[in-house]
Design a protein around this motif. Sequence first.
Motif, mmCIF file in Angstrom:
data_model
loop_
_atom_site.group_PDB
_atom_site.id
_atom_site.type_symbol
_atom_site.label_atom_id
_atom_site.label_comp_id
_atom_site.label_asym_id
_atom_site.label_seq_id
_atom_site.Cartn_x
_atom_site.Cartn_y
_atom_site.Cartn_z
ATOM 1 N N LEU A 147 0.873 -1.162 0.000
ATOM 2 C CA LEU A 147 0.000 0.000 0.000
ATOM 3 C C LEU A 147 0.915 1.218 0.000
ATOM 4 O O LEU A 147 1.314 1.718 1.040
ATOM 5 N N ASP A 148 1.267 1.660 -1.190
ATOM 6 C CA ASP A 148 2.257 2.710 -1.368
ATOM 7 C C ASP A 148 1.546 4.012 -1.751
ATOM 8 O O ASP A 148 0.902 4.075 -2.799
ATOM 9 N N ALA A 160 -4.284 5.823 6.304
ATOM 10 C CA ALA A 160 -3.553 6.666 5.349
ATOM 11 C C ALA A 160 -4.552 7.140 4.305
ATOM 12 O O ALA A 160 -5.579 6.497 4.077
ATOM 13 N N LYS A 161 -4.253 8.282 3.672
ATOM 14 C CA LYS A 161 -5.221 8.818 2.715
ATOM 15 C C LYS A 161 -4.558 9.272 1.426
ATOM 16 O O LYS A 161 -3.382 9.662 1.406
ATOM 17 N N VAL A 162 -5.340 9.191 0.358
ATOM 18 C CA VAL A 162 -4.944 9.658 -0.965
ATOM 19 C C VAL A 162 -5.858 10.811 -1.345
ATOM 20 O O VAL A 162 -7.090 10.687 -1.239
ATOM 21 N N LEU A 173 -0.662 6.411 -5.911
ATOM 22 C CA LEU A 173 -1.105 5.247 -5.136
ATOM 23 C C LEU A 173 -0.788 3.977 -5.912
ATOM 24 O O LEU A 173 -1.097 3.877 -7.102
ATOM 25 N N VAL A 174 -0.165 3.039 -5.230
ATOM 26 C CA VAL A 174 0.088 1.714 -5.801
ATOM 27 C C VAL A 174 -0.333 0.673 -4.765
ATOM 28 O O VAL A 174 0.121 0.716 -3.611
ATOM 29 N N ILE A 175 -1.196 -0.254 -5.162
ATOM 30 C CA ILE A 175 -1.663 -1.320 -4.271
ATOM 31 C C ILE A 175 -1.407 -2.664 -4.952
ATOM 32 O O ILE A 175 -1.646 -2.825 -6.159
ATOM 33 N N ASN A 176 -0.939 -3.596 -4.152
ATOM 34 C CA ASN A 176 -0.749 -4.958 -4.633
ATOM 35 C C ASN A 176 -1.602 -5.897 -3.783
ATOM 36 O O ASN A 176 -1.389 -6.026 -2.575
ATOM 37 N N LYS A 188 -2.972 0.885 -9.750
ATOM 38 C CA LYS A 188 -2.220 2.133 -9.662
ATOM 39 C C LYS A 188 -3.128 3.295 -10.020
ATOM 40 O O LYS A 188 -3.926 3.217 -10.953
ATOM 41 N N LEU A 189 -3.011 4.387 -9.251
ATOM 42 C CA LEU A 189 -3.704 5.625 -9.586
ATOM 43 C C LEU A 189 -2.792 6.460 -10.466
ATOM 44 O O LEU A 189 -1.652 6.748 -10.096
ATOM 45 N N ASP A 190 -3.299 6.855 -11.621
ATOM 46 C CA ASP A 190 -2.537 7.735 -12.506
ATOM 47 C C ASP A 190 -2.662 9.163 -11.981
ATOM 48 O O ASP A 190 -3.757 9.737 -12.012
ATOM 49 N N PRO A 191 -1.589 9.781 -11.496
ATOM 50 C CA PRO A 191 -1.696 11.125 -10.917
ATOM 51 C C PRO A 191 -2.196 12.178 -11.904
ATOM 52 O O PRO A 191 -2.823 13.160 -11.498
ATOM 53 N N ALA A 192 -1.952 11.983 -13.187
ATOM 54 C CA ALA A 192 -2.346 12.990 -14.174
ATOM 55 C C ALA A 192 -3.840 12.962 -14.474
ATOM 56 O O ALA A 192 -4.433 13.998 -14.789
ATOM 57 N N THR A 193 -4.457 11.783 -14.376
ATOM 58 C CA THR A 193 -5.878 11.655 -14.714
ATOM 59 C C THR A 193 -6.752 11.272 -13.523
ATOM 60 O O THR A 193 -7.972 11.419 -13.591
ATOM 61 N N GLY A 194 -6.147 10.766 -12.458
ATOM 62 C CA GLY A 194 -6.926 10.328 -11.304
ATOM 63 C C GLY A 194 -7.675 9.030 -11.529
ATOM 64 O O GLY A 194 -8.563 8.685 -10.742
ATOM 65 N N MET A 195 -7.315 8.290 -12.574
ATOM 66 C CA MET A 195 -7.999 7.043 -12.905
ATOM 67 C C MET A 195 -7.209 5.841 -12.407
ATOM 68 O O MET A 195 -5.973 5.868 -12.344
ATOM 69 N N VAL A 196 -7.949 4.771 -12.059
ATOM 70 C CA VAL A 196 -7.322 3.537 -11.594
ATOM 71 C C VAL A 196 -6.891 2.696 -12.781
ATOM 72 O O VAL A 196 -7.675 2.481 -13.720
#
Length: 202
Positions: A147-148, A160-162, A173-176, A188-196
């Motif tokens: 949970l990165d 923790a919050k995103v 955000l990266v989750i395995n 993974k959350l793409d920081p540029a688009t906010g999409m998973v």
Amino acid sequence: MKIRREARGDGLEAGVIVNLAPTYCLLPRASRLRSAFTLIEIMLVVALMGIICATAVPNIYQLSKKEGMRRAVQDLKDVCDNARAKAIFTGNEVSVVFCPPDRTFYISGNDGPAFDPLSGETKAAPPLKPGTGTTGIIPEDITIQMLDINRHECRELEWAKVKFFANGTCEELVINYRDRNGQDKWLKLDPATGMVIVGERP
């Protein structure tokens, strides 16, 4: 054929031809007898329908019921999509809070109405997606391997919050996830688009 004489009102007689021959149906005998389904045909149709339903119901049940990895992935996508939409619409920062010890996560942020500077009107917030939408659960058969958030490991933290921002971007955000069979799923959350993004290890 027989001619029968009958008296008319003016005293004259008139001949009337009477057909005594029997009347026959011009349809073939097979067509006249086959006017409905037989009991055997109806039973065969019912049996076939039962077989089809018996094979289809388990598949429909599995599709309708979210379990395991499928539920974990779908819940995260729903919550993040709703948090992003809420941040854009309200113009406020919205967070998704992860609670690893409780195996839950949820949307936290301003639920108030949004002010539109172009029209000068205040609009109510749109309804969230049906289903989980604002909260998610990590099933018992799924373990969190990573949970990165912003390149910091948060798996052992109490929470923790995103953050999602009004311009549609978000924090990293990266989750395995890993199931009982050892299958890994990286999200993974793409920081540029906010999409998973669901895929292989980044």
